[in-house]
Motif scaffolding. Sequence first.
Motif, PDB file in Angstrom:
ATOM      1  N   GLN A 101      23.381  -5.959 -11.299  1.00  0.00           N
ATOM      2  CA  GLN A 101      23.097  -6.865 -10.196  1.00  0.00           C
ATOM      3  C   GLN A 101      22.881  -6.109  -8.891  1.00  0.00           C
ATOM      4  N   GLU A 102      23.646  -5.043  -8.699  1.00  0.00           N
ATOM      5  CA  GLU A 102      23.486  -4.261  -7.476  1.00  0.00           C
ATOM      6  C   GLU A 102      22.138  -3.547  -7.444  1.00  0.00           C
ATOM      7  N   VAL A 103      21.734  -2.981  -8.580  1.00  0.00           N
ATOM      8  CA  VAL A 103      20.431  -2.296  -8.649  1.00  0.00           C
ATOM      9  C   VAL A 103      19.295  -3.293  -8.444  1.00  0.00           C
ATOM     10  N   TYR A 104      19.416  -4.460  -9.060  1.00  0.00           N
ATOM     11  CA  TYR A 104      18.370  -5.475  -8.912  1.00  0.00           C
ATOM     12  C   TYR A 104      18.298  -5.965  -7.466  1.00  0.00           C
ATOM     13  N   SER A 105      19.456  -6.135  -6.818  1.00  0.00           N
ATOM     14  CA  SER A 105      19.473  -6.591  -5.436  1.00  0.00           C
ATOM     15  C   SER A 105      18.809  -5.581  -4.515  1.00  0.00           C
ATOM     16  N   ILE A 106      18.998  -4.278  -4.792  1.00  0.00           N
ATOM     17  CA  ILE A 106      18.351  -3.242  -3.980  1.00  0.00           C
ATOM     18  C   ILE A 106      16.838  -3.269  -4.196  1.00  0.00           C
ATOM     19  N   LYS A 107      16.416  -3.459  -5.446  1.00  0.00           N
ATOM     20  CA  LYS A 107      14.973  -3.493  -5.738  1.00  0.00           C
ATOM     21  C   LYS A 107      14.288  -4.702  -5.123  1.00  0.00           C
ATOM     22  N   LEU A 108      15.045  -5.768  -4.870  1.00  0.00           N
ATOM     23  CA  LEU A 108      14.443  -6.971  -4.290  1.00  0.00           C
ATOM     24  C   LEU A 108      13.878  -6.714  -2.902  1.00  0.00           C
ATOM     25  N   ASP A 109      14.450  -5.748  -2.179  1.00  0.00           N
ATOM     26  CA  ASP A 109      13.972  -5.454  -0.831  1.00  0.00           C
ATOM     27  C   ASP A 109      12.804  -4.472  -0.832  1.00  0.00           C
ATOM     28  N   GLU A 110      12.402  -3.993  -2.003  1.00  0.00           N
ATOM     29  CA  GLU A 110      11.246  -3.116  -2.081  1.00  0.00           C
ATOM     30  C   GLU A 110       9.954  -3.927  -2.090  1.00  0.00           C
ATOM     31  N   LEU A 111       8.853  -3.249  -1.843  1.00  0.00           N
ATOM     32  CA  LEU A 111       7.547  -3.898  -1.788  1.00  0.00           C
ATOM     33  C   LEU A 111       7.150  -4.439  -3.162  1.00  0.00           C
ATOM     34  N   PHE A 112       6.674  -5.674  -3.198  1.00  0.00           N
ATOM     35  CA  PHE A 112       6.084  -6.223  -4.422  1.00  0.00           C
ATOM     36  C   PHE A 112       4.638  -5.732  -4.481  1.00  0.00           C
ATOM     37  N   ASP A 113       4.474  -4.574  -5.083  1.00  0.00           N
ATOM     38  CA  ASP A 113       3.212  -3.837  -5.016  1.00  0.00           C
ATOM     39  C   ASP A 113       2.217  -4.391  -6.027  1.00  0.00           C
ATOM     40  N   ILE A 114       1.133  -4.994  -5.528  1.00  0.00           N
ATOM     41  CA  ILE A 114       0.047  -5.487  -6.380  1.00  0.00           C
ATOM     42  C   ILE A 114      -1.261  -4.804  -6.024  1.00  0.00           C
ATOM     43  N   ALA A 115      -1.165  -3.651  -5.346  1.00  0.00           N
ATOM     44  CA  ALA A 115      -2.381  -2.940  -4.947  1.00  0.00           C
ATOM     45  C   ALA A 115      -3.121  -2.424  -6.170  1.00  0.00           C
ATOM     46  N   HIS A 116      -4.417  -2.314  -6.030  1.00  0.00           N
ATOM     47  CA  HIS A 116      -5.268  -1.786  -7.104  1.00  0.00           C
ATOM     48  C   HIS A 116      -4.881  -0.347  -7.405  1.00  0.00           C
ATOM     49  N   ALA A 117      -5.066   0.055  -8.659  1.00  0.00           N
ATOM     50  CA  ALA A 117      -4.702   1.413  -9.056  1.00  0.00           C
ATOM     51  C   ALA A 117      -5.472   2.463  -8.262  1.00  0.00           C
ATOM     52  N   HIS A 118      -6.686   2.143  -7.839  1.00  0.00           N
ATOM     53  CA  HIS A 118      -7.509   3.070  -7.048  1.00  0.00           C
ATOM     54  C   HIS A 118      -7.634   2.569  -5.610  1.00  0.00           C
ATOM     55  N   ALA A 119      -6.560   1.977  -5.092  1.00  0.00           N
ATOM     56  CA  ALA A 119      -6.618   1.397  -3.745  1.00  0.00           C
ATOM     57  C   ALA A 119      -6.896   2.460  -2.690  1.00  0.00           C
ATOM     58  N   ASN A 120      -6.321   3.652  -2.848  1.00  0.00           N
ATOM     59  CA  ASN A 120      -6.529   4.690  -1.843  1.00  0.00           C
ATOM     60  C   ASN A 120      -7.987   5.108  -1.737  1.00  0.00           C
ATOM     61  N   HIS A 121      -8.727   4.993  -2.807  1.00  0.00           N
ATOM     62  CA  HIS A 121     -10.156   5.342  -2.778  1.00  0.00           C
ATOM     63  C   HIS A 121     -11.015   4.152  -2.343  1.00  0.00           C
ATOM     64  N   LEU A 122     -10.532   2.930  -2.593  1.00  0.00           N
ATOM     65  CA  LEU A 122     -11.329   1.746  -2.281  1.00  0.00           C
ATOM     66  C   LEU A 122     -11.132   1.268  -0.852  1.00  0.00           C
ATOM     67  N   ILE A 123     -10.001   1.587  -0.228  1.00  0.00           N
ATOM     68  CA  ILE A 123      -9.759   1.166   1.156  1.00  0.00           C
ATOM     69  C   ILE A 123     -10.710   1.910   2.079  1.00  0.00           C
ATOM     70  N   GLN A 124     -11.364   1.177   2.981  1.00  0.00           N
ATOM     71  CA  GLN A 124     -12.382   1.765   3.840  1.00  0.00           C
ATOM     72  C   GLN A 124     -11.795   2.412   5.089  1.00  0.00           C
ATOM     73  N   PHE A 125     -10.704   1.863   5.609  1.00  0.00           N
ATOM     74  CA  PHE A 125     -10.167   2.334   6.879  1.00  0.00           C
ATOM     75  C   PHE A 125      -8.884   3.128   6.631  1.00  0.00           C
ATOM     76  N   GLU A 126      -8.765   4.263   7.326  1.00  0.00           N
ATOM     77  CA  GLU A 126      -7.624   5.145   7.134  1.00  0.00           C
ATOM     78  C   GLU A 126      -6.317   4.490   7.574  1.00  0.00           C
ATOM     79  N   GLU A 127      -6.366   3.675   8.629  1.00  0.00           N
ATOM     80  CA  GLU A 127      -5.139   3.036   9.103  1.00  0.00           C
ATOM     81  C   GLU A 127      -4.597   2.049   8.066  1.00  0.00           C
TER      82      GLU A 127
END
Length: 475
Positions: A101-127
Amino acid sequence: MFNKCSQHICLIKFPSDKIIGAKLPSRRDVMRFLIKHRENKCTIRESAHTTYDELIKIWDQCRIPVKSKRDIIDKIEKLYKQQQVLSKSKQRSNLSDMNNQEVYSIKLDELFDIAHAHANHLIQFEENRQFLAQQRINRSGSIGGIDSSLARIEGLSAERRAHRELLQSSAPKSQFTSQEIDSEPDETTSEDTSDHETFTCNSTAVKKQRIVSPIVNAVLDRTNTSVRKASMITASVLNKAGVPASTVSLSKSSIHRQRQKQRYKSAQDNRQGLSSTKSVVHWDGKLLSDTDESTKSVLMAVLLTCCEDSSIELLGVPRFLSGTGKETADAVKGLLESWDIGIDTVGTCFDTTASNTGHYSGACVLLENLLERPLLWLVCLVRHSWYLSPELASLALFSNHVHNELKVQLVAGMQQDRGSHLLTKLPGSLNELHASLSFFEISRLDSSFLKKAVNTWSSDLSYIEGQRFARNLVC
């Protein structure tokens, strides 16, 4: 799962009908929104679709490409199932449940990452790329207001695209015929000229052909031909073949874009063509000098072998600065997720270095923690006999070189737990081997044949399946 009389949910705090905040949603935000819709008597699939629609609005605002809708919904449902399992043990006070429960509670505050696998190459703007990286690390930074100039540019681009599609959907050619034009006879000639004249004009320009096909692109990549050299070679060949240069797109930038599209399409085809079967992931690194020879980095090849037909697929060749166990485990997990085959992996094959086999920070242990399930540790037993663990000793049951009497002894002395991956004493003979039932659990094989007589195993379907699995293991 929850009590309707109370708005407090185990580990989630309070449900919410909106995902608010100036950051990308965390797992807790997703669960609060999902459970709020579950309270309205919606099914888990309906609630997951509603949550998906809310998530897409926020990620689109940040202009970050995301995964497919099916993958995102599956990830939402998986997070909900984890919450269900933990909520059943919330009243227990044993150490294991409290740690989970403690590990799961810590993970709940992490980002729910749904970014594309190649997001770094597909994003147009550096910011935007830096914002995504910060959100993945510690969720620092915030979403700003709407960029009016960028919104205006995107609106104009959408209008041009719509206008272009409208022109393409119209008639491809339009002919204009002039009215009858009187022509006076030429005084210097004795013959009469025609009294009428007709002319035709084509309103559409000829579309230039794209010559970079998948085969051409594969040849250019195989011969390591640069974009500039490729355009020069192509122009010379077409000129010699008598093809007008005006009908073919030969600019360096056009060929570069075509080659990028062909590479991406080829990678997607390989991912879709990879069947979902039991497999083993292999990796091995090599310390090499960079192009300037001032620094060195580790290049690690990651392969996947199928346990059904022993086919091999190259997943990727990531680069590291030091090649630690954590870097290796993160890279392998990332490749498995990008190919969507993490759930089908049952084993690992690696070199017996400390960065791979360490008890606490080794890549194998960390990878099992990331995937949240055990894996088979496959090593080269010819050089590393100390790794003949009870799990690997179970492979002797499927060997034709082991007598039935020894197989009976292995079954009789079979242990339940995995045992140590590193032996303290090598067995002097097959009689000293100890097999483990965990081999069948990890490899997802049916062990019902163990309850039958050994001389009947050869006709048992579960034994035949296990024998085929054992023969196709590549290590």
